[in-house]
Write a protein that holds these residues in place. Sequence first.
Motif, PDB file in Angstrom:
ATOM      1  N   ASP A 393      31.178  10.139   5.054  1.00  0.00           N
ATOM      2  CA  ASP A 393      29.840  10.894   5.338  1.00  0.00           C
ATOM      3  C   ASP A 393      29.874  10.111   6.980  1.00  0.00           C
ATOM      4  O   ASP A 393      28.894   9.011   6.617  1.00  0.00           O
ATOM      5  CB  ASP A 393      29.706  10.967   4.112  1.00  0.00           C
ATOM      6  N   LEU A 425      30.503  21.156   9.092  1.00  0.00           N
ATOM      7  CA  LEU A 425      31.183  21.470   8.052  1.00  0.00           C
ATOM      8  C   LEU A 425      32.288  22.237   8.599  1.00  0.00           C
ATOM      9  O   LEU A 425      34.434  21.529   7.452  1.00  0.00           O
ATOM     10  CB  LEU A 425      30.319  21.636   7.223  1.00  0.00           C
ATOM     11  N   SER A 472      28.032  28.921   3.239  1.00  0.00           N
ATOM     12  CA  SER A 472      27.706  27.612   2.886  1.00  0.00           C
ATOM     13  C   SER A 472      27.863  27.443   1.328  1.00  0.00           C
ATOM     14  O   SER A 472      28.022  28.413   0.651  1.00  0.00           O
ATOM     15  CB  SER A 472      26.080  27.532   2.724  1.00  0.00           C
ATOM     16  N   ASP A 479      32.483  20.983  -5.102  1.00  0.00           N
ATOM     17  CA  ASP A 479      31.981  20.013  -3.245  1.00  0.00           C
ATOM     18  C   ASP A 479      32.708  18.490  -2.944  1.00  0.00           C
ATOM     19  O   ASP A 479      33.197  18.310  -1.706  1.00  0.00           O
ATOM     20  CB  ASP A 479      31.125  20.304  -2.711  1.00  0.00           C
ATOM     21  N   ASP A 483      34.708  17.897   0.442  1.00  0.00           N
ATOM     22  CA  ASP A 483      33.716  16.257   0.577  1.00  0.00           C
ATOM     23  C   ASP A 483      34.817  15.250   1.657  1.00  0.00           C
ATOM     24  O   ASP A 483      34.942  14.571   2.034  1.00  0.00           O
ATOM     25  CB  ASP A 483      32.672  16.013   0.873  1.00  0.00           C
ATOM     26  N   ARG A 486      37.956  16.049   3.115  1.00  0.00           N
ATOM     27  CA  ARG A 486      37.808  16.464   4.745  1.00  0.00           C
ATOM     28  C   ARG A 486      37.645  15.162   5.601  1.00  0.00           C
ATOM     29  O   ARG A 486      37.646  15.099   6.442  1.00  0.00           O
ATOM     30  CB  ARG A 486      36.060  17.853   4.954  1.00  0.00           C
TER      31      ARG A 486
END
Length: 506
Positions: A393, A425, A472, A479, A483, A486
Amino acid sequence: MHEEFDGLNEQEHPSPLDHCPSSPDELHHWVLDHLGIRVVREALTDGHHAPFEYLCHAFFEDSLPRDCVVWANRGGGKTFYAALATLLDLVFKPGIEIRILGGSLEQSKRMHAHLRELFAIEPFDELIEGKITDRRIRLSSGSSVELLAQSQTSVRGTRVQKLRCDEVELFDRDVWEAAQLVTREKRCGDLRVKGSIECLSTLHVPFGLMHDLVSQSIEDDGASRKVFRWGVVDVLDECDDLTHQCLGSDENDNQPCPLAGECAGKAKGRDRRGQVPGHITIDDAIALKQRVGTETWNAEMLCLRPKRTDCVLPEFNPDIHVVDKLPEHPHGTLWIGGMDFGIRSPTVVLFAGVDHDGVVWVAGEYVKADAALDVHIEHIESFRHRPKWIGVDPAGRQRGFQTGISEVQAMRKAGLTVHDRRLGLHEGLGLIRARLKPAAGRIGLYIHRSCEQLIESLTKYHYPADQPMSSSPEKDGSDHCVDALRYMIQNLDKAYTSRCESYLSN
């Protein structure tokens, strides 16, 4: 009431209380003779159950395990059958205490309405002590049933023999946990009634409460709950051979019945074969099917699988993307990682190999909460294939209040290569979707079955069901793994430079 008994005049009619049913056949005849209700005894779908099987389990106290889950379709009669089971308990188990807990008070009132109608039948109306209230029914034998509100206050302090939970899918999990401690064993007349909880619901939320209850009960050896499952086909009324054709005919130009695929003619001649027909007519079932999409029909009427219309990544299919065995990675395979930082929430690290064709194979996951960064770094370094780089992140660049350095800096200081490509996102999720279900070419992402939390998160990650315009996703815990995936994919597919990084680098 049903027809009069042969050889008995009106004054000699036996009382429904004269004999307690002691076998399934006696129970079926008792319900038919005294209530005029024909309960479906045979399921039409392989692997499913008939509602009568649930009724027997609920009534006969020697049926084990006592707790049970009823997974049934919308309009499949689960609330009515639970009300019928409640009447049988109240009548034949004097002194029993039962509570009805619905996903909402309105849901509880639906079962209460069924009970009111059942106790309006003679002579059951004579068993009532006082008057039936909006929340309570009490018999002169001391048996009682009461509605509970969906709240901690309503549940805590309750001590009863049976708790019937209707539409569990709508339950608050904290209320459900509190409800697990409300039952107590008690001698009711000649029977010792063990404390039990019954759960009745459709199953339409991926990894929701009902999904967890069904999975635990089916997959665990010696499960503490019995599962009963029926769908719309199992409760269909008898089919008319003349009105509904299973297959089209060139001669009369009839179209095939819309239910032909799931019913396959099983409802035809049901009564003639000695089977009790169900309570949903063929015409009603056809009308219902024509009003909804395939996902809703499959989940809420056929009881096949939860619909995923609110899911962020509906392209993910465990049957396709989850593998039991990873390919043999040749020497030089690019090993990478993805990481989502957490303190109170869990820190997630994913490890993956990228093959010669650019396909990502997620081989391992690490999920841990309440641990310092150096603990996570130690685990990363101990993985069997040290990742060449880890996507994280970009917020990890911010300096820590106590250490004075950022998490990214701390990882780099420990000798790890960290990529922190900033990407929106939805653009990042789009990269995952493109690998799961590309418009052309082969699938670009597979996950080993051992990565259980990532698999669950990809299935469960959803938009707010009550906010259809929201873009959202819900931050409900699912999540974190997504994440981490991602950050891995966006740093692989959207690198800083336009030069393609060799997948054969060490």
